[in-house]
Design an enzyme around this catalytic site. Structure first.
Site: not given
Ligand code: NAD
Length: 320
Positions: A79, A106, A187
């Site tokens: 992504n 991440t 991380k």
């Molecule tokens: P999520 O799936 O809830 O959100 C990701 C967003 O990105 C979605 O709205 C999706 O539509 C959008 N997206 C995907 N591909 C895209 C593109 N090409 N262009 C534009 N938008 C796009 O994921 P999240 O939980 O928010 O996690 C995001 C990142 O943060 C991950 O790498 C995850 O490992 C990291 N992270 C998550 C958490 C957690 O607790 N959720 C904590 C720390 C780190």
């Protein structure tokens, strides 16, 4: 180029992070938003528009063209490539400029180094990996930890970065880790340790309780001994030990097993690159992959591995 900001990826983390930016940035500046799910952008515009201009753009490049800062947070490496490199609307096709680019997903270190180098070569600005911790609650509250793939030797650069990051972070938990990619190195190493540890805790607490010691007494014994850790307190999988955690609330959705599988797989990959054996993660991954498929666990917090280890059903979950 005015001091506008573009935010890409309004998911579980991004929505809260972008909300804090919109609330704290000057109301004369515009926040451009982009997500492949347009409804997320429309909801954001409806809910946050009262704090200042929110403009939905049709591609990453369209926002970046008008902004001095870009923040991105999407699920996986592929992504990040879509956002930065793939197709005519990708960031790489934006106009040159003196931008700050914070990539908060991440993902693997190699991808961030490759994307960062291409962003720099194209003259688009200064790119750094800036992975976060603290979950959706920390994102909404603006209290995330940030691990920055940048050194703080140049104080002007460091101050430009912290000015943006502090709008989303607990300032005491922002670490400048070194050069490009080192935020992700930190991380991935931390998640490796936490998630292997969480499974060890689940197995250790299960064995103790089944052999007849009271769970609160066992918790106290380990808290006072070498097995203690932040994970033991913040991701305790034994139900009823820490009342506010998912494990005491029917493992309500938090950090789900598929996310652990993603992050531990990044750890195994990093180990292979570094020539370090990853025996712990490989063993843990077997259990987390099962949890990803198991109907008791797949849509719950990953501490629900407790149910699998103890052969419990939903009805057996003790809340006390
Ligand atoms: P999520 O799936 O809830 O959100 C990701 C967003 O990105 C979605 O709205 C999706 O539509 C959008 N997206 C995907 N591909 C895209 C593109 N090409 N262009 C534009 N938008 C796009 O994921 P999240 O939980 O928010 O996690 C995001 C990142 O943060 C991950 O790498 C995850 O490992 C990291 N992270 C998550 C958490 C957690 O607790 N959720 C904590 C720390 C780190």
């Amino acid at each position: 180029m005015a001091d506008h900001i573009t935010f890409i990826g309004l998911g579980a983390m991004g929505y809260g992070m972008a909300s804090n930016l919109r609330k704290k940035m000057d109301s004369s500046q515009t926040l451009f938003v982009y997500d492949v799910v347009r409804e997320s952008c429309e909801r954001f515009q409806g809910e946050l528009g009262e704090y200042g201009p929110v403009e939905i753009v049709d591609s990453p490049a369209a926002g970046v063209d008008k902004s001095r800062t870009l923040v991105t947070i999407v699920p996986k490496s592929e992504n990040v490539r879509e956002v930065y490199l793939d197709g005519p609307g990708a960031v790489i096709n934006a106009t040159k400029g003196d931008r700050l680019v914070l990539e908060c997903s991440t993902i693997d270190v190699q991808t961030t180094r490759e994307v960062g180098a291409k962003v720099a070569e194209a003259g688009l600005g200064m790119y750094l990996d800036a992975p976060v911790s603290g979950g959706p609650i920390g994102a909404a509250n603006g209290t995330l930890s940030f691990l920055l793939g940048q050194s703080d030797e140049d104080t002007a650069t460091a101050s430009r970065i912290t000015q943006i990051v502090h709008m989303m972070a607990n300032p005491g938990k922002v670490v400048f880790c070194g050069g490009l990619g080192t935020g992700l190195v930190a991380k991935i190493c931390n998640n490796y340790l936490s998630f292997c540890n969480m499974l060890s805790i689940a197995e250790s607490m299960s064995m103790g309780v089944r052999l007849g010691i009271d769970k609160h007494v066992l918790f106290k014994c380990i808290s006072n001994s070498g097995g203690n850790s932040a994970t033991f307190h913040n991701f305790q999988p034994c139900p009823g030990v820490i009342p506010h955690l998912p494990s005491s609330n029917r493992f309500k959705a938090g950090f789900r097993p598929f996310m652990i599988v993603k992050d531990l797989s990044l750890g195994v990959e990093a180990g292979a690159q570094a020539g370090v054996q990853t025996t712990m993660a490989e063993a843990a991954l077997e259990t987390y992959r099962k949890a990803m498929e198991d109907p008791r666990c797949r849509d719950r917090d990953a501490t629900s591995v407790w149910l699998m280890i103890n052969g419990l059903t939903d009805e057996d979950v003790e809340i006390s």
